[in-house]
Write a protein that holds these residues in place. Structure first.
Motif, PDB file in Angstrom:
ATOM      1  N   LYS A 156      -4.115   6.918  -6.783  1.00  0.00           N
ATOM      2  CA  LYS A 156      -5.059   7.534  -5.975  1.00  0.00           C
ATOM      3  C   LYS A 156      -4.904   8.957  -5.904  1.00  0.00           C
ATOM      4  O   LYS A 156      -4.417   9.370  -4.803  1.00  0.00           O
ATOM      5  CB  LYS A 156      -5.230   7.001  -4.472  1.00  0.00           C
ATOM      6  N   GLU A 216     -14.144  -0.039 -13.856  1.00  0.00           N
ATOM      7  CA  GLU A 216     -14.419  -0.354 -12.396  1.00  0.00           C
ATOM      8  C   GLU A 216     -15.608   0.296 -11.878  1.00  0.00           C
ATOM      9  O   GLU A 216     -16.143   0.990 -12.494  1.00  0.00           O
ATOM     10  CB  GLU A 216     -13.050  -0.027 -11.612  1.00  0.00           C
ATOM     11  N   GLY A 217     -15.667   0.171 -10.473  1.00  0.00           N
ATOM     12  CA  GLY A 217     -16.577   0.787  -9.912  1.00  0.00           C
ATOM     13  C   GLY A 217     -15.995   2.140  -9.292  1.00  0.00           C
ATOM     14  O   GLY A 217     -14.843   2.393  -9.395  1.00  0.00           O
ATOM     15  N   ASN A 220     -12.234  -2.562  -7.690  1.00  0.00           N
ATOM     16  CA  ASN A 220     -11.997  -3.129  -8.957  1.00  0.00           C
ATOM     17  C   ASN A 220     -13.081  -4.079  -9.481  1.00  0.00           C
ATOM     18  O   ASN A 220     -13.597  -4.678  -8.686  1.00  0.00           O
ATOM     19  CB  ASN A 220     -10.610  -4.029  -9.091  1.00  0.00           C
ATOM     20  N   ALA A 263     -14.799   2.786  -6.369  1.00  0.00           N
ATOM     21  CA  ALA A 263     -13.740   2.620  -5.562  1.00  0.00           C
ATOM     22  C   ALA A 263     -13.432   1.071  -5.389  1.00  0.00           C
ATOM     23  O   ALA A 263     -12.959   0.589  -4.477  1.00  0.00           O
ATOM     24  CB  ALA A 263     -13.990   3.257  -4.099  1.00  0.00           C
ATOM     25  N   SER A 279     -13.674  -6.005  -5.799  1.00  0.00           N
ATOM     26  CA  SER A 279     -12.510  -6.201  -4.939  1.00  0.00           C
ATOM     27  C   SER A 279     -12.143  -4.718  -4.477  1.00  0.00           C
ATOM     28  O   SER A 279     -12.047  -3.880  -5.366  1.00  0.00           O
ATOM     29  CB  SER A 279     -11.547  -7.170  -5.408  1.00  0.00           C
ATOM     30  N   GLY A 280     -11.680  -4.628  -3.376  1.00  0.00           N
ATOM     31  CA  GLY A 280     -10.899  -3.387  -2.853  1.00  0.00           C
ATOM     32  C   GLY A 280     -10.681  -3.429  -1.382  1.00  0.00           C
ATOM     33  O   GLY A 280     -11.443  -4.019  -0.720  1.00  0.00           O
ATOM     34  N   THR A 281      -9.972  -2.389  -0.791  1.00  0.00           N
ATOM     35  CA  THR A 281      -9.576  -2.543   0.677  1.00  0.00           C
ATOM     36  C   THR A 281     -10.983  -2.359   1.230  1.00  0.00           C
ATOM     37  O   THR A 281     -11.261  -2.873   2.379  1.00  0.00           O
ATOM     38  CB  THR A 281      -8.503  -1.610   0.687  1.00  0.00           C
ATOM     39  N   HIS A 309       0.677  -1.158   0.103  1.00  0.00           N
ATOM     40  CA  HIS A 309      -0.013   0.101  -0.028  1.00  0.00           C
ATOM     41  C   HIS A 309       0.850   1.367  -0.077  1.00  0.00           C
ATOM     42  O   HIS A 309       0.458   2.311  -0.670  1.00  0.00           O
ATOM     43  CB  HIS A 309      -0.884   0.151   1.391  1.00  0.00           C
TER      44      HIS A 309
HETATM   45  N1  PMP Z   1     -10.518   1.459  -7.683  1.00  0.00           N
HETATM   46  C1  PMP Z   1     -10.832   2.622  -7.174  1.00  0.00           C
HETATM   47  C2  PMP Z   1     -10.991   3.693  -8.090  1.00  0.00           C
HETATM   48  C3  PMP Z   1     -10.638   2.863  -5.613  1.00  0.00           C
HETATM   49  O1  PMP Z   1     -10.602   3.899  -5.148  1.00  0.00           O
HETATM   50  C4  PMP Z   1     -10.186   1.225  -5.046  1.00  0.00           C
HETATM   51  C5  PMP Z   1      -9.736   1.765  -3.628  1.00  0.00           C
HETATM   52  N2  PMP Z   1      -8.418   1.832  -3.178  1.00  0.00           N
HETATM   53  C6  PMP Z   1      -9.889   0.328  -5.593  1.00  0.00           C
HETATM   54  C7  PMP Z   1     -10.259   0.375  -6.872  1.00  0.00           C
HETATM   55  C8  PMP Z   1      -9.238  -1.128  -5.105  1.00  0.00           C
HETATM   56  O2  PMP Z   1      -8.018  -0.995  -4.637  1.00  0.00           O
HETATM   57  P1  PMP Z   1      -7.223  -1.593  -3.288  1.00  0.00           P
HETATM   58  O3  PMP Z   1      -7.740  -3.003  -3.572  1.00  0.00           O
HETATM   59  O4  PMP Z   1      -5.774  -1.313  -3.482  1.00  0.00           O
HETATM   60  O5  PMP Z   1      -8.077  -1.048  -2.079  1.00  0.00           O
END
Ligand code: PMP
Length: 315
Positions: free
Chosen positions: A157, A191-192, A196, A194, A254-256, A57
């Motif tokens: 980001k 993507e969405g 993927n 926030a 998927s995403g944090t 990260h």
């Molecule tokens: N796409 C976007 C636009 C995001 O903001 C995020 C959240 N950080 C993700 C994808 C997912 O990324 P990550 O798995 O690193 O959280």
């Protein structure tokens, strides 16, 4: 939301109330900031807080800052150490979210990236779900388009670019959806707001490539490993047409923040059976074991907070 008690601010841990900026701050006026989003998972059996992939990260955070021409006087190790010092000071004993931010701190008028002075903050807050309906998200296709690499790069980001995500999210929620998928300028799914995106067709998982204006997600990388090495799926990175998701067997985010969430409806069309499918269900179970430090094989991704400095350096 309860405010944090402390902040890491330009190399020091200070009370949150002291981590303040003026209204002329460049980043506040022009969006010239880069941020990260990291999760800490509480493991109650071990009485331990595990930060998931902190070095990965922070690496991406530094890359996002680099896109903004920020010359930061901190290394990856400095920032990981700062993050862990902060977490120990906060003393979380619950799942939490960690937000590093690098921002142009100059209080001046003049839009640019050069001859400015970046500042760094990190804060953390207790955090549960980001999307309520993780087991069945209803998405729409946004009428907005994704920012393009030649406008504002989505691979980092970058704070200013999140106005694009804010448009997407607000219109989706106001229309009664949980989230939205956004198309590129060329009409492919990116993507969405926030998260993927992945679709499953005929036993193959497809996800947009990094050249399709997506954030290069850390969870995305985790998902690749778990799908290939644990669940035995082929994962391909390729452009995805809008209507492919309509006929997909399963789809997920998927995403944090969102972790792994099943997309079960798109604009009122059921995806597959309209319920969370077997792949997403298995992946979620695996993912939650991994992030909480319960899968020995992936323990190296989980950095314990309440340990010695020596152990932290290895994480
Ligand atoms: N796409 C976007 C636009 C995001 O903001 C995020 C959240 N950080 C993700 C994808 C997912 O990324 P990550 O798995 O690193 O959280």
């Amino acid at each position: 939301m309860a405010l944090p008690n402390y902040a890491y601010f330009d190399g020091r841990i200070v009370p949150y109330s002291e981590a303040k900026v003026g209204v002329l701050t460049h980043a506040l006026n022009y969006g010239t900031a880069a941020f990260g989003g990291v999760r800490g998972y509480w493991n109650s059996d071990e009485e331990q807080l595990f930060v998931f992939r902190p070095h990965d990260h922070v690496k991406r955070f530094l890359q996002s800052a680099k896109l903004l021409c920020m010359d930061l006087p901190y290394t990856e190790d400095d920032l990981v150490k700062g993050m862990f010092d902060l977490l120990r000071t906060e003393g979380h004993r619950a799942d939490c979210y960690i937000r590093p931010l690098a921002f142009m701190g100059d209080e001046i008028i003049g839009v640019r990236l050069h001859n400015l002075h970046p500042s760094i903050s990190i804060v953390s807050i207790p955090f549960g779900r980001y999307v309520e309906a993780e087991e069945g998200v209803h998405v729409t296709i946004s009428s907005w388009r994704r920012v393009d690499d030649n406008s504002i790069p989505a691979r980092g980001k970058i704070a200013g670019a999140y106005v694009n995500s804010a448009f997407i999210k607000t219109d989706a929620e106001r229309a009664g959806f949980d989230e939205a998928l956004v198309l590129n300028q060329d009409g492919h799914l990116s993507e969405g707001s926030a998260e993927n995106l992945y679709i499953v067709r005929n036993g193959v998982v497809a996800t947009p490539p990094v050249t399709d204006n997506i954030l290069e997600g850390i969870t995305r990388r985790t998902v690749f490993t778990l799908l290939r090495d644990e669940l035995g799926f082929e994962v391909v990175e390729r452009p995805i047409d809008r209507t492919e998701i309509y006929v997909a067997d399963e789809a997920f985010f998927s995403g944090t923040g969102v972790q792994i969430a099943a997309i079960t409806r798109v604009d009122h069309r059921p995806i597959g059976s309209g319920k969370m499918g077997p792949l997403v269900s298995d992946l979620r179970e695996l993912y939650f074991n991994v992030v909480r430090g319960k899968a020995q094989k992936y323990r190296h991704w989980c950095a314990p907070v309440y340990e010695t400095e020596r152990e932290l350096a290895k994480a």
